[in-house]
Design an enzyme around this catalytic site. Structure first.
Site, mmCIF file in Angstrom:
data_model
loop_
_atom_site.group_PDB
_atom_site.id
_atom_site.type_symbol
_atom_site.label_atom_id
_atom_site.label_comp_id
_atom_site.label_asym_id
_atom_site.label_seq_id
_atom_site.Cartn_x
_atom_site.Cartn_y
_atom_site.Cartn_z
ATOM 1 N N ASN A 148 12.015 16.233 -35.670
ATOM 2 C CA ASN A 148 11.603 17.544 -34.845
ATOM 3 C C ASN A 148 10.541 17.074 -33.942
ATOM 4 O OD1 ASN A 148 13.587 19.450 -34.546
ATOM 5 N ND2 ASN A 148 13.233 19.873 -36.638
ATOM 6 N N CYS A 170 21.318 16.006 -34.776
ATOM 7 C CA CYS A 170 20.624 17.724 -35.273
ATOM 8 C C CYS A 170 21.410 17.796 -36.336
ATOM 9 C CB CYS A 170 20.640 17.941 -34.724
ATOM 10 S SG CYS A 170 19.901 19.927 -34.625
ATOM 11 N N ASP A 171 21.768 18.723 -37.546
ATOM 12 C CA ASP A 171 21.698 19.459 -38.455
ATOM 13 C C ASP A 171 22.501 19.862 -38.248
ATOM 14 O OD1 ASP A 171 19.769 20.135 -39.058
ATOM 15 O OD2 ASP A 171 19.464 19.182 -41.400
ATOM 16 N N HIS A 200 19.140 23.002 -30.229
ATOM 17 C CA HIS A 200 19.005 23.875 -30.718
ATOM 18 C C HIS A 200 19.186 25.074 -29.783
ATOM 19 C CE1 HIS A 200 15.968 22.739 -34.480
ATOM 20 N NE2 HIS A 200 17.564 22.132 -34.041
ATOM 21 N N TYR A 265 20.232 28.787 -33.341
ATOM 22 C CA TYR A 265 18.699 29.107 -32.676
ATOM 23 C C TYR A 265 18.717 29.911 -31.631
ATOM 24 C CZ TYR A 265 16.671 25.835 -36.195
ATOM 25 O OH TYR A 265 15.917 24.892 -37.575
ATOM 26 N N ARG A 285 8.170 30.722 -42.448
ATOM 27 C CA ARG A 285 8.555 29.946 -42.807
ATOM 28 C C ARG A 285 8.203 28.989 -43.245
ATOM 29 N NH1 ARG A 285 13.100 29.146 -45.465
ATOM 30 N NH2 ARG A 285 13.622 27.607 -45.682
HETATM 31 P P1 NAD Z 1 7.388 16.783 -44.193
HETATM 32 O O1 NAD Z 1 5.841 17.474 -43.909
HETATM 33 O O2 NAD Z 1 7.712 17.094 -45.849
HETATM 34 O O3 NAD Z 1 7.395 15.249 -44.399
HETATM 35 C C1 NAD Z 1 7.509 14.647 -43.395
HETATM 36 C C2 NAD Z 1 6.859 13.506 -43.559
HETATM 37 O O4 NAD Z 1 6.365 12.015 -42.188
HETATM 38 C C3 NAD Z 1 5.424 13.638 -44.304
HETATM 39 O O5 NAD Z 1 5.367 13.003 -45.703
HETATM 40 C C4 NAD Z 1 3.897 13.207 -43.453
HETATM 41 O O6 NAD Z 1 3.160 11.651 -44.315
HETATM 42 C C5 NAD Z 1 4.685 11.776 -42.767
HETATM 43 N N1 NAD Z 1 4.756 11.339 -41.071
HETATM 44 C C6 NAD Z 1 3.288 12.667 -40.365
HETATM 45 N N2 NAD Z 1 3.282 11.738 -38.710
HETATM 46 C C7 NAD Z 1 3.435 10.137 -39.589
HETATM 47 C C8 NAD Z 1 3.550 9.188 -38.733
HETATM 48 N N3 NAD Z 1 2.864 8.879 -37.343
HETATM 49 N N4 NAD Z 1 4.424 7.999 -39.490
HETATM 50 C C9 NAD Z 1 4.923 7.759 -40.660
HETATM 51 N N5 NAD Z 1 4.715 8.556 -41.392
HETATM 52 C C10 NAD Z 1 5.160 10.053 -41.113
HETATM 53 O O7 NAD Z 1 8.340 17.735 -44.071
HETATM 54 P P2 NAD Z 1 9.880 18.506 -43.916
HETATM 55 O O8 NAD Z 1 9.744 19.535 -43.952
HETATM 56 O O9 NAD Z 1 11.032 17.381 -45.243
HETATM 57 O O10 NAD Z 1 10.667 17.297 -42.776
HETATM 58 C C11 NAD Z 1 10.962 15.852 -41.974
HETATM 59 C C12 NAD Z 1 11.186 16.235 -40.284
HETATM 60 O O11 NAD Z 1 12.604 17.047 -40.349
HETATM 61 C C13 NAD Z 1 10.667 17.146 -39.413
HETATM 62 O O12 NAD Z 1 10.519 16.972 -38.407
HETATM 63 C C14 NAD Z 1 11.665 18.341 -39.492
HETATM 64 O O13 NAD Z 1 11.992 18.985 -38.750
HETATM 65 C C15 NAD Z 1 13.061 17.300 -39.396
HETATM 66 N N6 NAD Z 1 14.080 17.867 -39.854
HETATM 67 C C16 NAD Z 1 15.578 17.424 -38.774
HETATM 68 C C17 NAD Z 1 16.173 17.982 -38.675
HETATM 69 C C18 NAD Z 1 17.583 18.006 -38.144
HETATM 70 O O14 NAD Z 1 17.665 18.695 -37.555
HETATM 71 N N7 NAD Z 1 17.444 16.994 -36.683
HETATM 72 C C19 NAD Z 1 16.732 18.785 -39.555
HETATM 73 C C20 NAD Z 1 15.504 18.762 -40.800
HETATM 74 C C21 NAD Z 1 14.606 17.891 -40.894
HETATM 75 C C1 G6P Z 2 17.596 22.939 -39.174
HETATM 76 C C2 G6P Z 2 17.154 22.722 -37.852
HETATM 77 C C3 G6P Z 2 16.455 21.417 -38.076
HETATM 78 C C4 G6P Z 2 14.965 22.366 -38.783
HETATM 79 C C5 G6P Z 2 15.169 22.799 -39.655
HETATM 80 C C6 G6P Z 2 14.344 24.133 -40.736
HETATM 81 O O1 G6P Z 2 18.575 22.011 -40.261
HETATM 82 O O2 G6P Z 2 18.287 21.784 -37.349
HETATM 83 O O3 G6P Z 2 16.255 21.031 -36.554
HETATM 84 O O4 G6P Z 2 14.173 21.432 -38.862
HETATM 85 O O5 G6P Z 2 16.585 23.290 -39.662
HETATM 86 O O6 G6P Z 2 14.683 24.133 -41.584
HETATM 87 P P1 G6P Z 2 13.497 24.917 -42.821
HETATM 88 O O7 G6P Z 2 14.053 24.801 -44.295
HETATM 89 O O8 G6P Z 2 12.259 23.715 -43.155
HETATM 90 O O9 G6P Z 2 12.714 26.209 -42.466
HETATM 91 MN MN MN Z 3 18.094 20.705 -35.576
#
Ligand code: NAD
Ligand code: G6P
Ligand code: MN
Length: 442
Positions: A148, A170-171, A200, A265, A285
């Site tokens: 994101n 996106c999920d 979103h 969203y 959050r």
């Molecule tokens: P998290 O912080 O637990 O994990 C992210 C990891 O990325 C960390 O271990 C960090 O060290 C690493 N990182 C940061 N910068 C980096 C770089 N330049 N190169 C390599 N690694 C790097 O976060 P999380 O809550 O598990 O979420 C991970 C990502 O997934 C977030 O961007 C979140 O928003 C996204 N997400 C998106 C959706 C969606 O619908 N698109 C759903 C769920 C999570």
């Molecule tokens: C949804 C959205 C993601 C977002 C996540 C946040 O899955 O599609 O884009 O990163 O919610 O969830 P959290 O549990 O980290 O607030």
């Molecule tokens: Mn999303």
């Protein structure tokens, strides 16, 4: 179907990594693996999950070559897919993204409003770095990105790496469709949707079964009473009390615009005052996740490593993430799966700019997504979307040009911020908090 794939998960230290790994293991028949690697730039964080996952992989799939590394060359050499979920600045910065705006009386959220803009300016550099590694070491590799804020990341890819094989997904629509399917006593696979919007920021205009029966009215009736809250929990994600509030709030979103079914969203844009008044600026959050999911996942990993076995482990299977496998299969086996993707509009929404990154259903084959035409959209949705897409575009322009002025304008344009004055004060605080991550702005 003899091919076995090599996959690297970028953001190996993510709280979602163990769930994705277990989901991949569950799907080996549909999507066979020969190699699975984790890549992260934080060796310590990734190491905790990597060590435990190495034990799990050895027990459950010893034939797959599993490793974890912080070396880009090792990570990106000989890979077919990069599944990317990085968080530049990690949870410490998510906390800032949420708390700084709240201190100005404005929505503080991971992907929406000023928090999302701040996160976007951090993510762009990290994502471009990943794309460049991928193209250097495995030029035929596809990146399936869900890092994101996906809307801003997708726009940055369009502008900065237009020819790269990056698919942004996106999920949230997947999770919400699962809820809708429960409401009408179906499964998501039995349903086909029409949808338009930005990431979103969108609406379902049709939910049909394969025989063509339309369920929009039936779902609308339910959502008008309950939002997307379902009687039984149908997801593994989006279950904390604050998420339950969000599902419920869809009721108020529907009330203002009963025509279509809203993405959850939209609450940050249509009811920002409600959201701010329910927020606690000392516990957001990010704090919930750090004390919840992050702790649970890392504790489970430490337990596996201490015991030396993953038998009876606490890593949950992120089965709902299997849409990532559907996407990889669509590319690899030309399945023509119908999925919502974030793509360049180019007429998919007839009365919206060609160069906007929109979220619409696509048919995905081995050349990538082919967007399905959604026709013309009504003025209410179009006006909201245009304002928001211009914010996203101006953020990317501000990044590319290093322009303070453009970023101030982008914040001023965001529906979540009441005035140019508030936008400027906020911007100055965000610059200070993000000085290790953002480009210099002049
Ligand atoms: P998290 O912080 O637990 O994990 C992210 C990891 O990325 C960390 O271990 C960090 O060290 C690493 N990182 C940061 N910068 C980096 C770089 N330049 N190169 C390599 N690694 C790097 O976060 P999380 O809550 O598990 O979420 C991970 C990502 O997934 C977030 O961007 C979140 O928003 C996204 N997400 C998106 C959706 C969606 O619908 N698109 C759903 C769920 C999570
Ligand atoms: C949804 C959205 C993601 C977002 C996540 C946040 O899955 O599609 O884009 O990163 O919610 O969830 P959290 O549990 O980290 O607030
Ligand atoms: Mn999303």
């Amino acid at each position: 179907m003899n091919k076995k794939f090599s996959v690297v998960i970028a953001g190996g230290g993510s709280t979602f990594t163990p769930g994705i790994v277990r989901m991949l293991l569950e799907n080996l028949e549909r999507f066979p693996l020969r190699t699975l690697k984790l890549y992260d730039n934080d060796a310590e964080r990734q190491g905790i999950l990597g060590e435990a996952l190495a034990i799990l992989m050895k027990e459950q799939a010893p034939e797959i070559d599993f490793s974890y590394t912080t070396d880009p060359e090792e990570a990106f050499t000989d890979v077919d897919f990069c599944m990317a979920h990085i968080r530049v600045g990690k949870y410490a910065m998510r906390e800032q993204d949420e708390k700084i705006p709240l201190n100005h009386g404005v929505i503080g959220q991971e992907t929406c409003g000023p928090g999302g803009i701040a996160y976007g300016l951090r993510s762009i550099g990290g994502m471009i770095e990943l794309i460049d590694y991928m193209e250097k070491y495995s030029p035929d590799c596809w990146m399936l990105n869900y890092s994101n804020p996906a809307a801003i990341v997708a726009e940055a890819c369009r502008v900065l790496r237009p020819d790269s094989k990056v698919l942004n997904i996106c999920d949230m629509p997947v999770g919400t469709l699962r809820r809708m399917s429960q409401i009408i006593g179906k499964t998501p696979d039995e349903l086909e949707v029409r949808y338009f919007g930005l990431n979103h920021f969108g609406w379902w205009t049709s939910i049909k079964d394969k025989q063509g029966h339309e369920y929009l009215d039936q779902i609308r009736e339910y959502v008008a009473e309950n939002g997307y809250l379902t009687t039984v929990e149908v997801e593994t994600q989006h279950t904390d009390p604050s998420w339950q509030q969000t599902h419920k709030k869809a009721k108020d979103l529907l009330a203002v615009n009963p025509r279509y079914l809203p993405n959850t969203y939209l609450k940050y844009y249509l009811y920002p005052d409600d959201e701010v008044s329910h927020s606690d600026c000392s516990y957001t959050r990010a704090n919930e996740v750090m004390n919840g999911r992050e702790k649970e996942v890392f504790d489970a990993a430490r337990t596996i490593t201490e015991k030396g076995t993953a038998a009876g482990d606490e890593f949950h299977i992120d089965s709902h993430a299997s849409f990532i496998v559907d996407l990889a299969r669509a590319i690899s086996f030309n399945t023509h799966e119908r999925m919502l993707m974030i793509v360049e509009n180019n007429g998919a929404i007839a009365n919206f700019p060609d160069d906007a990154m929109v979220e619409v259903p696509c048919i995905v084959g081995n050349d990538g997504p082919e967007p399905l035409a959604q026709g013309k959209i009504p003025d209410f949705e179009k006006t909201l979307m245009y304002q928001q897409v211009m914010v996203e575009k101006m953020v990317v322009e501000a990044y590319v040009e290093g322009s303070y002025q453009k970023l101030w304008q982008a914040l001023t344009l965001s529906k979540t911020i009441p005035s140019a004055g508030v936008a400027k004060n906020l911007l100055d605080d965000l610059i200070e908090a993000n000085k290790d991550f953002w480009p210099e702005l002049n």
